[in-house]
Design a protein around this motif. Structure first.
Motif, PDB file in Angstrom:
ATOM      1  N   VAL A   7     158.620  32.894  20.814  1.00  0.00           N
ATOM      2  CA  VAL A   7     158.486  34.091  21.643  1.00  0.00           C
ATOM      3  C   VAL A   7     157.319  33.949  22.611  1.00  0.00           C
ATOM      4  N   GLN A   8     157.318  34.782  23.637  1.00  0.00           N
ATOM      5  CA  GLN A   8     156.224  34.771  24.607  1.00  0.00           C
ATOM      6  C   GLN A   8     155.176  35.788  24.175  1.00  0.00           C
ATOM      7  N   TRP A   9     153.998  35.310  23.824  1.00  0.00           N
ATOM      8  CA  TRP A   9     152.896  36.174  23.403  1.00  0.00           C
ATOM      9  C   TRP A   9     152.094  36.594  24.622  1.00  0.00           C
ATOM     10  N   GLU A  23     147.454  39.929  20.423  1.00  0.00           N
ATOM     11  CA  GLU A  23     148.568  39.511  21.254  1.00  0.00           C
ATOM     12  C   GLU A  23     149.820  40.185  20.722  1.00  0.00           C
ATOM     13  N   ALA A  25     154.309  40.441  21.181  1.00  0.00           N
ATOM     14  CA  ALA A  25     155.505  39.737  21.642  1.00  0.00           C
ATOM     15  C   ALA A  25     156.738  40.577  21.342  1.00  0.00           C
ATOM     16  N   MET A  32     158.843  44.188  17.729  1.00  0.00           N
ATOM     17  CA  MET A  32     157.727  43.486  18.331  1.00  0.00           C
ATOM     18  C   MET A  32     156.865  42.894  17.231  1.00  0.00           C
ATOM     19  N   GLN A  57     160.267  44.661  26.810  1.00  0.00           N
ATOM     20  CA  GLN A  57     158.963  44.005  26.845  1.00  0.00           C
ATOM     21  C   GLN A  57     157.901  44.939  26.300  1.00  0.00           C
TER      22      GLN A  57
END
Length: 61
Positions: A7-9, A23, A25, A32, A57
């Motif tokens: 995943v994009q942190w 952080e 994600a 999340m 997001q």
């Protein structure tokens, strides 16, 4: 494969200048994850959205 490795942190802007950062994600199951940026390979807290219209997001301020 562990979903949290792909995943994009995103670092929270609430994080201070002392390096104490969180952080977040977005997860594929409409949830999340939250982790300590100093320990990226440590534990992460996974949260699921119960109901309502939630953006895909995470909202980072």
């Amino acid at each position: 494969m562990n979903e949290l490795t792909s995943v994009q942190w995103v670092k929270s802007s609430y994080s201070g200048s002392t390096g104490d950062c969180l952080e977040v994600a977005a997860l594929s199951d409409s949830g999340m994850a939250v982790r300590d940026s100093k320990r990226p390979h440590g534990l992460a807290l996974r949260l699921r959205y119960r109901m309502g219209r939630i953006p895909r997001q995470p909202q980072v301020r």
